[in-house]
Design a protein around this motif. Structure first.
Motif, PDB file in Angstrom:
ATOM      1  N   PRO A 119      -0.618  -3.663   3.327  1.00 34.03           N
ATOM      2  CA  PRO A 119      -0.491  -3.141   4.695  1.00 34.03           C
ATOM      3  C   PRO A 119      -1.487  -2.000   4.901  1.00 34.03           C
ATOM      4  O   PRO A 119      -2.038  -1.444   3.943  1.00 34.03           O
ATOM      5  CB  PRO A 119       0.948  -2.647   4.760  1.00 34.03           C
ATOM      6  N   LEU A 120      -1.702  -1.656   6.148  1.00 33.83           N
ATOM      7  CA  LEU A 120      -2.575  -0.524   6.462  1.00 33.83           C
ATOM      8  C   LEU A 120      -1.942   0.776   5.975  1.00 33.83           C
ATOM      9  O   LEU A 120      -0.715   0.932   6.002  1.00 33.83           O
ATOM     10  CB  LEU A 120      -2.795  -0.431   7.972  1.00 33.83           C
ATOM     11  N   SER A 121      -2.795   1.708   5.594  1.00 34.38           N
ATOM     12  CA  SER A 121      -2.309   3.068   5.309  1.00 34.38           C
ATOM     13  C   SER A 121      -1.941   3.716   6.642  1.00 34.38           C
ATOM     14  O   SER A 121      -2.260   3.190   7.716  1.00 34.38           O
ATOM     15  CB  SER A 121      -3.415   3.878   4.623  1.00 34.38           C
ATOM     16  N   GLU A 122      -1.292   4.857   6.578  1.00 35.43           N
ATOM     17  CA  GLU A 122      -0.931   5.558   7.816  1.00 35.43           C
ATOM     18  C   GLU A 122      -2.184   5.908   8.616  1.00 35.43           C
ATOM     19  O   GLU A 122      -2.225   5.728   9.837  1.00 35.43           O
ATOM     20  CB  GLU A 122      -0.115   6.822   7.513  1.00 35.43           C
ATOM     21  N   HIS A 123      -3.227   6.373   7.933  1.00 31.41           N
ATOM     22  CA  HIS A 123      -4.480   6.722   8.626  1.00 31.41           C
ATOM     23  C   HIS A 123      -5.105   5.474   9.253  1.00 31.41           C
ATOM     24  O   HIS A 123      -5.556   5.509  10.409  1.00 31.41           O
ATOM     25  CB  HIS A 123      -5.455   7.399   7.675  1.00 31.41           C
ATOM     26  N   GLU A 124      -5.125   4.370   8.512  1.00 31.41           N
ATOM     27  CA  GLU A 124      -5.682   3.131   9.060  1.00 31.41           C
ATOM     28  C   GLU A 124      -4.865   2.643  10.250  1.00 31.41           C
ATOM     29  O   GLU A 124      -5.433   2.118  11.222  1.00 31.41           O
ATOM     30  CB  GLU A 124      -5.735   2.055   7.974  1.00 31.41           C
ATOM     31  N   SER A 125      -3.555   2.831  10.210  1.00 33.35           N
ATOM     32  CA  SER A 125      -2.703   2.459  11.353  1.00 33.35           C
ATOM     33  C   SER A 125      -3.050   3.290  12.580  1.00 33.35           C
ATOM     34  O   SER A 125      -3.064   2.772  13.708  1.00 33.35           O
ATOM     35  CB  SER A 125      -1.219   2.641  11.006  1.00 33.35           C
TER      36      SER A 125
END
Length: 150
Positions: A32-38
């Motif tokens: 899944p995406l990291s929080e920053h990538e999200s």
């Protein structure tokens, strides 16, 4: 040399089948995406960043179908210099190339898929643009480059 415009009615269903197969593979085994990538995903317009998966690969896959392979190479859409590929909510990233710039570019493609409504709908438009304008000048590629984080 293949007439790509004339071949589109044959190429698009083959491309959709290939893309859907690889999308399922990424969604089944990617991270899944990291929080920053999200946050980046939301910034470039993605409505469902929680559905996105990213799969790090040593080399981006190439179509096995000879006609699809030839078209992908001829258009510059796939080849040895490509390090990112988005297929619906699935993203392939070449090992060692997961930069903010690349991930934001690929996330914008996720947005484009979401707006189109399906892999089938997006690829019909995308491949037409690639054949008509060339990879670098396709409006969807210009849009993705315009949303790259620097």
């Amino acid at each position: 040399m293949m007439n790509l415009r004339a071949a589109l009615p044959v190429l698009i269903p083959k491309a959709v089948q290939w893309a859907e197969t690889h999308s399922r593979l990424i969604l089944g085994s990617g991270r899944p995406l990291s929080e920053h990538e999200s946050q980046v995903a939301r910034a470039v317009g993605v409505t469902s960043p929680e559905l996105i998966r990213v799969l790090d690969v040593s080399k981006l896959p190439m179509p096995e179908d000879p006609i699809l392979y030839q078209a992908a190479v001829a258009t510059g859409m796939l080849g040895p210099n490509m390090v990112g590929l988005t297929l619906g909510h699935g993203i392939y990233i070449g090992h060692g190339h997961c930069t903010l710039r690349l991930i934001s570019h690929e996330l914008r493609h996720v947005y484009q898929y979401e707006q189109a409504g399906s892999i089938t709908a997006f690829l019909g438009v995308y491949l037409e643009q690639i054949v008509t304008s060339g990879y670098q000048n396709a409006p969807v590629e210009i849009d993705a480059r315009n949303h790259e984080a620097r």
